[in-house]
Write a protein that holds these residues in place. Structure first.
Motif, PDB file in Angstrom:
ATOM      1  N   PRO A  81       4.340  19.523  27.242  1.00 10.03           N
ATOM      2  CA  PRO A  81       4.881  18.190  26.970  1.00 10.03           C
ATOM      3  C   PRO A  81       5.826  17.779  28.093  1.00 10.03           C
ATOM      4  O   PRO A  81       6.641  18.587  28.550  1.00 10.03           O
ATOM      5  CB  PRO A  81       5.649  18.397  25.662  1.00 10.03           C
ATOM      6  CG  PRO A  81       6.125  19.817  25.731  1.00 10.03           C
ATOM      7  CD  PRO A  81       5.084  20.586  26.532  1.00 10.03           C
ATOM      8  N   ASN A 100      -2.548  13.327  26.570  1.00 12.81           N
ATOM      9  CA  ASN A 100      -2.243  12.763  25.261  1.00 12.81           C
ATOM     10  C   ASN A 100      -0.886  12.085  25.297  1.00 12.81           C
ATOM     11  O   ASN A 100       0.050  12.592  25.923  1.00 12.81           O
ATOM     12  CB  ASN A 100      -2.237  13.861  24.198  1.00 12.81           C
ATOM     13  CG  ASN A 100      -3.600  14.503  24.015  1.00 12.81           C
ATOM     14  OD1 ASN A 100      -4.624  13.817  24.048  1.00 12.81           O
ATOM     15  ND2 ASN A 100      -3.628  15.810  23.834  1.00 12.81           N
ATOM     16  N   THR A 101      -0.769  10.962  24.621  1.00 17.09           N
ATOM     17  CA  THR A 101       0.510  10.274  24.542  1.00 17.09           C
ATOM     18  C   THR A 101       1.211  10.685  23.265  1.00 17.09           C
ATOM     19  O   THR A 101       0.803  10.311  22.168  1.00 17.09           O
ATOM     20  CB  THR A 101       0.340   8.751  24.589  1.00 17.09           C
ATOM     21  OG1 THR A 101      -0.341   8.395  25.789  1.00 17.09           O
ATOM     22  CG2 THR A 101       1.696   8.061  24.570  1.00 17.09           C
ATOM     23  N   ALA A 102       2.246  11.493  23.418  1.00 17.32           N
ATOM     24  CA  ALA A 102       3.088  11.885  22.289  1.00 17.32           C
ATOM     25  C   ALA A 102       4.311  10.961  22.280  1.00 17.32           C
ATOM     26  O   ALA A 102       4.159   9.751  22.349  1.00 17.32           O
ATOM     27  CB  ALA A 102       3.479  13.355  22.387  1.00 17.32           C
ATOM     28  N   CYS A 147       5.649  12.330  26.821  1.00 14.93           N
ATOM     29  CA  CYS A 147       6.530  12.084  25.683  1.00 14.93           C
ATOM     30  C   CYS A 147       7.552  11.010  26.047  1.00 14.93           C
ATOM     31  O   CYS A 147       8.702  11.316  26.411  1.00 14.93           O
ATOM     32  CB  CYS A 147       7.249  13.378  25.290  1.00 14.93           C
ATOM     33  SG  CYS A 147       6.151  14.722  24.819  1.00 14.93           S
ATOM     34  N   ALA A 170       0.679  16.460  27.662  1.00 14.61           N
ATOM     35  CA  ALA A 170       1.169  15.331  26.869  1.00 14.61           C
ATOM     36  C   ALA A 170       2.354  14.669  27.547  1.00 14.61           C
ATOM     37  O   ALA A 170       3.240  15.347  28.071  1.00 14.61           O
ATOM     38  CB  ALA A 170       1.576  15.796  25.470  1.00 14.61           C
ATOM     39  N   THR A 173      -2.380  19.273  21.633  1.00  8.77           N
ATOM     40  CA  THR A 173      -2.350  19.445  23.090  1.00  8.77           C
ATOM     41  C   THR A 173      -2.345  20.913  23.468  1.00  8.77           C
ATOM     42  O   THR A 173      -3.104  21.345  24.356  1.00  8.77           O
ATOM     43  CB  THR A 173      -1.105  18.741  23.671  1.00  8.77           C
ATOM     44  OG1 THR A 173      -1.186  17.334  23.409  1.00  8.77           O
ATOM     45  CG2 THR A 173      -0.989  18.975  25.172  1.00  8.77           C
TER      46      THR A 173
END
Length: 261
Positions: A247, A137-139, A182, A180, A164
């Protein structure tokens, strides 16, 4: 031998910026990639450049369930399975929180937060059926701190970290790792919207943004989409086989603290 040989990965927001570089790098490392976006012309051109045996384009508005199902159908018809997802699509709007229209706030939630949720919910069963895999996931840097004038964006990126962690816990037994990225400031059209304005000088605007981050970031520069793609590759490949629910900040040291110089 590539790091992603035999993998089939869906990448959202892949027509330009970070997503484009992820698609290019993943393909270079042996993956079959599904380039998913709403920028049809750019996405189709990228898929054509990479080659039909390596890449396919699909129109995907990440906030729409039907579009996700269409992406699954295309991916399986083209490559037989799906065992990776990069939830990269996102939008950014600059606005003071108390002056942010509800419509704008909800639009950002629909793309950034709901889009990531639908990606996980739709593709996790497919990844499990393929024998396991990964979701990245792109945070954002703003998922771990605050930043003035991006309240709606920051709220969605905080939410993505929650998604996530929960997904990592629930999907671990199914052989799916979820992490993720960040990013801090990255040289893409999203972080420099003035570059998309026909009335502005793109290079002048880009230079101004670069000068700003030269002062803010300890490493003295803005990041590149290629650098973010390398982190997504690490989290998608076997090099990160014992990592899930985490993250990963990639910001040139920006989050480390405030410089007085």
């Amino acid at each position: 031998m590539g790091k992603l040989d035999g993998r089939v990965v869906v990448i959202t927001g892949a027509s330009r910026g970070q997503g484009e570089q992820e698609a290019r790098l993943f393909a270079a490392e042996g993956a079959k990639v599904v380039i998913a976006d709403v920028l049809d012309g750019q996405g189709e051109a990228l898929a054509k450049e990479l080659g039909e045996d390596v890449a396919r384009y699909v129109h995907l508005d990440v906030s729409q369930e039907a579009d996700w199902q269409a992406a699954v159908t295309l991916a399986k018809e083209a490559f037989g399975k799906i065992d990776g997802l990069v939830n990269n699509a996102g939008i950014l709007r600059f606005n003071e929180l108390v002056n942010t229209p509800l419509e704008e706030f909800q639009q950002i939630i629909q793309v950034n937060q709901v889009g990531a949720f639908l990606g996980i919910r739709t593709l996790a069963p497919e990844i499990e059926a393929a024998g396991g895999g990964t979701i990245v996931n792109t945070a954002s840097y703003t998922a771990l701190t605050g930043m003035a004038y991006v309240g709606a964006y920051a709220a969605t990126k905080h939410a993505i970290l929650g998604l996530t962690r929960v997904a990592a816990m629930e999907l671990a037994a199914k052989g799916i790792r979820v992490n993720a990225v960040c990013p801090g400031a990255v040289d893409t059209p999203m972080t420099n919207p003035a570059a998309l304005d026909p009335a502005s000088d793109p290079e002048e605007s880009r230079a101004a943004v670069a000068e700003l981050y030269k002062k803010l970031v300890p490493l003295g520069r803005i990041g590149t989409p290629e650098e973010i793609a390398k982190l997504a590759l690490f989290l998608t490949g076997d090099d990160s086989s014992y990592i899930t629910g985490q993250p990963f900040v990639i910001d040139g040291g920006w989050l480390a603290g405030v410089s007085i110089i």
